[in-house]
Write a protein that holds these residues in place. Structure first.
Motif, mmCIF file in Angstrom:
data_model
loop_
_atom_site.group_PDB
_atom_site.id
_atom_site.type_symbol
_atom_site.label_atom_id
_atom_site.label_comp_id
_atom_site.label_asym_id
_atom_site.label_seq_id
_atom_site.Cartn_x
_atom_site.Cartn_y
_atom_site.Cartn_z
ATOM 1 N N SER A 1 11.351 19.404 14.932
ATOM 2 C CA SER A 1 10.449 18.326 15.348
ATOM 3 C C SER A 1 9.082 18.562 14.719
ATOM 4 C CB SER A 1 10.287 18.295 16.876
ATOM 5 O OG SER A 1 11.533 18.329 17.531
ATOM 6 N N PRO A 2 8.515 17.571 14.026
ATOM 7 C CA PRO A 2 7.185 17.751 13.451
ATOM 8 C C PRO A 2 6.114 17.777 14.530
ATOM 9 C CG PRO A 2 7.894 15.491 13.176
ATOM 10 C CD PRO A 2 9.068 16.233 13.762
ATOM 11 N N HIS B 1 2.613 16.772 16.253
ATOM 12 C CA HIS B 1 1.979 15.462 16.315
ATOM 13 C C HIS B 1 0.751 15.442 15.420
ATOM 14 C CE1 HIS B 1 4.695 13.982 19.325
ATOM 15 N NE2 HIS B 1 4.536 15.101 20.003
ATOM 16 N N HIS B 2 0.674 14.440 14.587
ATOM 17 C CA HIS B 2 -0.392 14.361 13.600
ATOM 18 C C HIS B 2 -1.730 14.108 14.268
ATOM 19 C CE1 HIS B 2 2.142 13.608 9.807
ATOM 20 N NE2 HIS B 2 2.898 14.131 10.746
ATOM 21 N N TYR C 1 -4.107 17.954 10.569
ATOM 22 C CA TYR C 1 -2.693 18.216 10.337
ATOM 23 C C TYR C 1 -2.475 18.671 8.902
ATOM 24 C CZ TYR C 1 2.231 17.268 9.538
ATOM 25 O OH TYR C 1 3.543 17.371 9.193
ATOM 26 N N SER D 1 4.361 19.839 5.820
ATOM 27 C CA SER D 1 5.487 18.927 6.008
ATOM 28 C C SER D 1 6.738 19.699 5.642
ATOM 29 C CB SER D 1 5.319 17.687 5.112
ATOM 30 O OG SER D 1 5.269 18.055 3.750
ATOM 31 N N HIS E 1 8.466 23.246 8.062
ATOM 32 C CA HIS E 1 7.665 23.581 9.236
ATOM 33 C C HIS E 1 6.326 22.874 9.146
ATOM 34 C CE1 HIS E 1 5.732 26.521 6.525
ATOM 35 N NE2 HIS E 1 4.709 26.442 7.360
ATOM 36 N N SER E 2 5.668 22.806 10.283
ATOM 37 C CA SER E 2 4.389 22.110 10.360
ATOM 38 C C SER E 2 3.310 23.064 10.829
ATOM 39 C CB SER E 2 4.481 20.942 11.353
ATOM 40 O OG SER E 2 5.441 20.020 10.933
ATOM 41 N N GLN F 1 13.846 24.744 14.219
ATOM 42 C CA GLN F 1 12.462 24.377 14.508
ATOM 43 C C GLN F 1 11.522 25.487 14.045
ATOM 44 O OE1 GLN F 1 10.597 22.142 14.877
ATOM 45 N NE2 GLN F 1 9.187 22.167 16.600
ATOM 46 N N ALA G 1 7.078 26.134 13.433
ATOM 47 C CA ALA G 1 5.730 25.573 13.514
ATOM 48 C C ALA G 1 4.722 26.692 13.590
ATOM 49 C CB ALA G 1 5.607 24.666 14.744
#
Length: 485
Positions: free
Chosen positions: A112-113, A115-116, A120, A123, A126-127, A180, A182
């Motif tokens: 899941s990305p 939230h921008h 931010y 891409s 991972h974010s 996932q 992040a």
């Protein structure tokens, strides 16, 4: 690339390595989630109007939660070399095999990305999110903190002072076996100090994502003004009083609402007052959890929780109507909904709760008056006090304890300044008093007579939470005794 950016990449690499080690040790069927945090905290403390302690601590913690053959176990380590990570995995796998079956396992967060927002980056696999991150605060020196202490002490003009100035920097990364991944980072500065005059205390507190926002002179002057005005208090008869609570006191309401009221586990187990869709508060009340901070305060938490769920703003109450409670994946599954990004290391046991709650300030367009440094009334509370015919101005609440969780009846004491207000003016200092009050009832329909025009960001409390609170004018507050007995 900054030092902080390099650190964050290190944490993500550690998380990915632990996931790979789990696959090697327990096979592809094992479900694993890994949270890596690097926490750096620095604290400058003062007492008797002089700095007596400057400490700094930095530690990287790797936390692993593993679900294997229907059983769940967790482990953690601060030894992050190859042997330390391998030992963490081996211990956790062994513990999982000895654990009882876990019928409440909610599964892993899918890819899941984040939230921008205005910060931010990244891409693909991972974010990363850096919203309002201030590198100057993350790199703050003891001298910079000492400057603010000096200004606080000088502004008190000879009164005895005590308190702290601190800076905190956190860089974290998450990875799980479902894919996932992040990372993010956050920094915060806070100052909390008191001044004392003839046994009377005055307090001033403030938090921000930027150390530059902390004005030691303004805080010291406010604490001193309150201490001087709190001398020679009178004792009042217990009873119900109209009150104006300053932001420091309102923060205690938000803390207890968050931990005990809008707690997803308490809600699922029917131990919370919250009723979704019900008019439970005055229409003037809006409560929002803002883990990503806001542009005006530049203070954000991590953009994901301990289960890797992306965080975003969550409206708990909108214009008096209860809209949501905080969930991790376990409580969400029990309630038949989805996680709101509030998992922590203790949320499966204690329950998930919101950590960045803001009580929305009055929408009145006029700016709050600048205020007189010698005025014991906070500038944001002054318009509310001016409308009070007879009641109490209360600076702070402390030692609060829950008597009944379902109705959220709380008992506690006032602290750091209470004053009698008559015809809109402070007429006497009042001795500290005990109260016993249902917090939801105090903010019920028709009970909120006014809300200040500015929400003040305050330092975290015992629960690790941080709140933005305005002053609050309430029709009734139940004072049940005097602190002297």
């Amino acid at each position: 690339m900054s030092l902080e950016s390099i650190r964050s990449s290190v944490e993500l690499d550690l998380a990915a390595r632990v996931v790979d080690l789990v696959r090697q040790a327990a096979g592809p069927s094992a479900e694993a989630e890994v949270m890596v945090r690097h926490d750096a905290q620095a604290l400058t403390r003062f007492a008797v109007s002089m700095i007596h302690q400057n400490v700094a601590d930095a530690v990287t913690t790797v936390g692993l939660r593993l679900h294997l053959d229907g059983r769940t176990a967790s482990g953690a380590t601060t030894i992050v070399d190859a042997d330390g990570l391998r030992g963490l995995v081996e211990r956790t796998v062994a513990a999982a095999r000895l654990s009882p079956p876990d019928g409440t396992w909610p599964g892993l967060t899918p890819p899941s990305p984040l939230h921008h927002s205005a910060g931010y980056h990244g891409s693909g696999e991972h974010s990363r999110l850096d919203f309002g991150f201030d590198e100057a605060t993350a790199r703050a020196t003891p001298a910079e903190r000492a400057d603010r202490v000096r200004d606080f002490v000088r502004a008190a003009e000879g009164l005895e002072t005590a308190g702290y100035c601190r800076t905190v920097y956190t860089s974290a990364a998450f990875a799980n076996s479902a894919g996932q991944s992040a990372e993010g980072r956050t920094a915060e500065a806070a100052m909390d100090g008191i001044a004392r005059a003839d046994g009377a205390d005055g307090v001033a507190r403030l938090a921000s994502g930027r150390l530059a926002d902390l004005d030691g002179t303004a805080l010291g002057a406010r604490a001193a003004a309150k201490a001087r005005a709190a001398r020679n208090p009178v004792e009042l008869t217990p009873g119900r009083y109209e009150v104006v609570l300053e932001p420091e006191a309102v923060a205690d309401l938000l803390d207890n609402f968050s931990v005990f009221g809008f707690n997803g586990k308490a809600y699922a187990q029917k131990q919370s007052f919250a009723e979704l869709g019900a008019d439970q508060f005055d229409p003037s009340v809006t409560l929002i959890d803002e883990p990503l901070g806001s542009r005006d305060e530049h203070a954000a938490g991590l953009p994901f929780d301990d289960e890797g769920t992306p965080r975003e703003s969550l409206v708990l109450v909108r214009e008096g109507v209860t809209k949501a409670v905080a969930h991790d994946r376990t409580s969400a599954a029990e309630a038949g909904t989805v996680s709101t990004g509030h998992a922590s290391g203790s949320s499966r046991t204690w329950g998930p709760y919101a950590t960045h709650v803001r009580l929305e300030a009055s929408p009145a367009p006029a700016a709050a008056p600048a205020g007189d440094p010698a005025d014991p009334v906070a500038a944001s509370a002054r318009p509310l006090v001016a409308r009070m015919e007879r009641g109490l101005l209360i600076t702070d609440l402390w030692y609060t304890r829950v008597l009944d969780q379902k109705t959220l009846v709380i008992t506690g004491l006032t602290r750091n300044g209470v004053w009698l207000v008559e015809n809109g003016e402070v007429t006497a200092a009042v001795g500290n008093m005990r109260f016993t009050q249902s917090y939801p009832q105090a903010l019920g329909a028709g009970m909120v007579l006014g809300i200040g025009r500015e929400s003040i960001l305050l330092p975290d409390r015992w629960s690790g939470t941080r709140f933005a609170a305005p002053a609050l004018h309430l029709a009734s507050w139940n004072l049940t005794g005097n602190a002297s007995g």
